[in-house]
Design a protein around this motif. Structure first.
Motif, PDB file in Angstrom:
ATOM      1  N   GLU A 222       0.841  -1.190   0.000  1.00  0.00           N
ATOM      2  CA  GLU A 222       0.000   0.000   0.000  1.00  0.00           C
ATOM      3  C   GLU A 222       0.876   1.241   0.000  1.00  0.00           C
ATOM      4  O   GLU A 222       1.828   1.352   0.779  1.00  0.00           O
ATOM      5  CB  GLU A 222      -0.918   0.007   1.217  1.00  0.00           C
ATOM      6  CG  GLU A 222      -1.967   1.106   1.166  1.00  0.00           C
ATOM      7  CD  GLU A 222      -3.119   0.858   2.116  1.00  0.00           C
ATOM      8  OE1 GLU A 222      -3.902   1.797   2.341  1.00  0.00           O
ATOM      9  OE2 GLU A 222      -3.242  -0.272   2.624  1.00  0.00           O
ATOM     10  N   PRO A 225      -1.737   8.075  -0.596  1.00  0.00           N
ATOM     11  CA  PRO A 225      -2.329   8.853  -1.685  1.00  0.00           C
ATOM     12  C   PRO A 225      -1.482  10.072  -2.005  1.00  0.00           C
ATOM     13  O   PRO A 225      -0.626  10.484  -1.214  1.00  0.00           O
ATOM     14  CB  PRO A 225      -3.702   9.249  -1.132  1.00  0.00           C
ATOM     15  CG  PRO A 225      -3.555   9.185   0.348  1.00  0.00           C
ATOM     16  CD  PRO A 225      -2.567   8.092   0.624  1.00  0.00           C
ATOM     17  N   ASN A 422      -4.604  -1.321  -5.252  1.00  0.00           N
ATOM     18  CA  ASN A 422      -5.404  -0.425  -6.077  1.00  0.00           C
ATOM     19  C   ASN A 422      -5.713   0.884  -5.373  1.00  0.00           C
ATOM     20  O   ASN A 422      -5.876   0.931  -4.147  1.00  0.00           O
ATOM     21  CB  ASN A 422      -6.713  -1.106  -6.494  1.00  0.00           C
ATOM     22  CG  ASN A 422      -6.508  -2.100  -7.619  1.00  0.00           C
ATOM     23  OD1 ASN A 422      -5.810  -1.808  -8.579  1.00  0.00           O
ATOM     24  ND2 ASN A 422      -7.112  -3.263  -7.498  1.00  0.00           N
ATOM     25  N   PHE A 423      -5.783   1.938  -6.170  1.00  0.00           N
ATOM     26  CA  PHE A 423      -6.081   3.289  -5.690  1.00  0.00           C
ATOM     27  C   PHE A 423      -7.463   3.730  -6.163  1.00  0.00           C
ATOM     28  O   PHE A 423      -7.950   3.302  -7.215  1.00  0.00           O
ATOM     29  CB  PHE A 423      -5.080   4.296  -6.289  1.00  0.00           C
ATOM     30  CG  PHE A 423      -3.767   4.396  -5.596  1.00  0.00           C
ATOM     31  CD1 PHE A 423      -3.654   5.037  -4.366  1.00  0.00           C
ATOM     32  CD2 PHE A 423      -2.616   3.894  -6.184  1.00  0.00           C
ATOM     33  CE1 PHE A 423      -2.433   5.175  -3.746  1.00  0.00           C
ATOM     34  CE2 PHE A 423      -1.382   4.024  -5.569  1.00  0.00           C
ATOM     35  CZ  PHE A 423      -1.291   4.667  -4.340  1.00  0.00           C
ATOM     36  N   PHE A 469      -4.136  10.560  -7.004  1.00  0.00           N
ATOM     37  CA  PHE A 469      -4.687   9.386  -6.301  1.00  0.00           C
ATOM     38  C   PHE A 469      -5.104   9.836  -4.901  1.00  0.00           C
ATOM     39  O   PHE A 469      -4.308  10.368  -4.133  1.00  0.00           O
ATOM     40  CB  PHE A 469      -3.651   8.277  -6.224  1.00  0.00           C
ATOM     41  CG  PHE A 469      -3.284   7.731  -7.579  1.00  0.00           C
ATOM     42  CD1 PHE A 469      -4.093   6.781  -8.193  1.00  0.00           C
ATOM     43  CD2 PHE A 469      -2.160   8.180  -8.251  1.00  0.00           C
ATOM     44  CE1 PHE A 469      -3.781   6.286  -9.456  1.00  0.00           C
ATOM     45  CE2 PHE A 469      -1.830   7.684  -9.513  1.00  0.00           C
ATOM     46  CZ  PHE A 469      -2.647   6.746 -10.103  1.00  0.00           C
ATOM     47  N   GLY A 472      -7.119   4.593  -0.938  1.00  0.00           N
ATOM     48  CA  GLY A 472      -7.216   3.202  -1.315  1.00  0.00           C
ATOM     49  C   GLY A 472      -8.518   2.913  -2.036  1.00  0.00           C
ATOM     50  O   GLY A 472      -9.473   3.705  -1.977  1.00  0.00           O
TER      51      GLY A 472
END
Length: 475
Positions: A222, A225, A422-423, A469, A472
């Motif tokens: 992870e 952002p 994934n974002f 972004f 999550g």
């Protein structure tokens, strides 16, 4: 039920007969336009690395629009015998009598030449299930024991148009597409391709690409952002093109002041050119209103040049239709659904060959040589395979929120070093492609299939300076 084979008539015969029936019932002053389209679609689907469904359907649709006594109505049907056509005309004229006046009626397309795009491939039009199954087998064999799922499809369309102003047109076209994923644990890799001929679809190449990406996507980490430099692969670029088309280059939205597009203004990076080109494959050579369809340059070297129009939106803008009349256009507006972003190696395109990725598969996260060339100069950024579930937050500035999927990787010093979870992102698409924002394009675009009939989106891999972004994928 009565079909074309029972009557011995062609699509053009049926269209002309419907126009005659309208005049017989409503008089010679009635205006009518008719489209008759036969659509044959065959689909071979697979899951758990086995074919589980092979289906085929053939549809014949007759669409009629009438303008009588200042009122407009439309109807459709599938019966082309005398009783079926009379019933269609009767109920459409009855509907017109109940409609409110239509002062914005733009009139009918005048007689004008429509030229075939010459892209019909008989082998694709009449492909047997075994031909699609061969591509599925090649895809499954190439994933090397991973779980595979997806589809291979072939489509054939034959149609004609006639109106009471004397316009008449005919056309035929074919399409083939494959969309497949390979799964390694909880990680998926994807490969897609759309083409005018089935023999351009190589299941083995697509399967190897999907498997390499799935294996490279294992054990993601992870990341926080923020704004990252990105390389977007063609599947993700297709989402940019689709949203730009629906909300930006839509003539109805532009007339209503709901589009970012400003023709004559350098709104994009000079590397960006966008052309809607139905003549390049997959679309009929005329639209729902009988207007000839030709290539339309929407953006040229960064400068917005045009938006798409049907007759109604063109009348509101004081211009001419660009051949983008579609079912539902009065509500949704004219949408360029064959949008192409040329790559850096693009020259004149042979429509019998089309574009495609350069080089063979590259091991790991990077699927092809074009993408590898864009990743190599990145100091730190993200490689993104695909977007999905994208939704518009602000239509005029085209701020989109959505998710990544099918593989994201952290790139450091030109090397994808690890898979990333994934974002969710929130990004104004025109801004992402704005002046100075495009750091590189792949050599050749790759066509991606659209979910709707006759549409596709084609662009190369893109290296962009910034993508926002916001959290999550579950955020």
């Amino acid at each position: 039920m009565t079909g074309l084979r029972d009557t011995g008539a062609t699509e053009l015969d049926v269209a002309a007969r419907v126009v005659e029936l309208v005049h017989e019932v409503a008089g010679p002053a009635a205006e009518a336009e008719v489209t008759v389209v036969r659509h044959d679609l065959a689909l071979t689907r697979f899951a758990n690395s086995f074919i589980h469904q092979n289906v085929a359907e053939s549809q014949l649709t007759v669409r009629l629009r009438v303008h009588v006594d200042g009122r407009t109505a439309a109807g459709s049907g599938s019966l082309v015998g005398p009783d079926g056509l009379r019933a269609l005309v009767g109920r459409t004229l009855a509907a017109a009598r109940l409609c409110p006046p239509d002062p914005a009626w733009p009139g009918l397309t005048p007689p004008s030449a429509v030229h075939s795009n010459g892209l019909l491939d008989e082998a694709t039009a009449y492909a047997e299930p075994a031909a699609r199954a061969d591509r599925v087998r090649a895809f499954v064999d190439a994933v090397g024991g991973l779980e595979a799922a997806g589809y291979c499809r072939t489509a054939y369309r034959s149609g004609a148009f006639a109106n009471s102003a004397g316009q008449a047109a005919q056309g035929r076209t074919t399409e083939a597409a494959m969309d497949g994923i390979a799964r390694a644990g909880g990680a998926d890799g994807v490969a897609r391709l759309c083409a005018g001929r089935l023999d351009e679809v190589d299941g083995a190449t697509l399967g190897a690409r999907a498997a390499a990406k799935a294996r490279a996507a294992a054990d993601p980490v992870e990341l926080p952002p923020g704004r990252y430099e990105v390389v977007l692969e063609p599947a993700a670029v297709a989402d940019l093109l689709q949203n730009l088309a629906w909300y930006g280059f839509n003539g109805k939205r532009h007339v209503e002041g709901q589009s970012f597009a400003r023709p004559g203004v350098a709104q994009f990076d000079p590397a960006v050119t966008l052309v809607d080109d139905p003549t390049y494959g997959g679309a009929m050579p005329f639209d729902l209103e009988g207007t000839p369809r030709t290539a339309l340059t929407l953006v040229e070297a960064g400068t917005t040049r045009a938006v798409a129009h049907d007759r109604r939106s063109a009348a509101g803008a004081g211009t001419s239709s660009t051949g983008h009349g579609t079912p539902g256009g009065a509500t949704f507006g004219p949408i360029p659904r064959n949008l192409r972003m040329p790559g850096t190696a693009d020259g004149p395109v042979d429509p019998a060959v089309g574009g495609g990725p350069t080089g063979g598969p590259v091991a790991g996260a990077v699927a092809d040589a074009d993408t590898a060339a864009l990743v190599a100069p990145m100091a730190r950024g993200l490689l993104v395979s695909d977007f999905w579930y994208t939704r518009v937050l602000d239509p005029k500035s085209l701020v989109i929120t959505g998710l990544t999927r099918n593989g994201v990787w952290l790139v450091e010093d030109g090397v994808p070093v690890r898979a990333v979870r994934n974002f969710r992102f929130t990004q104004a698409y025109p801004r992402a492609l704005g002046p100075g924002a495009v750091l590189g394009l792949g050599r050749r675009p790759v066509r991606q299939p659209d979910r709707l009939d006759g549409g596709w989106w084609e662009g190369p891999s893109l290296r962009l300076a910034s993508w926002n972004f916001t959290g999550g994928a579950s955020g």
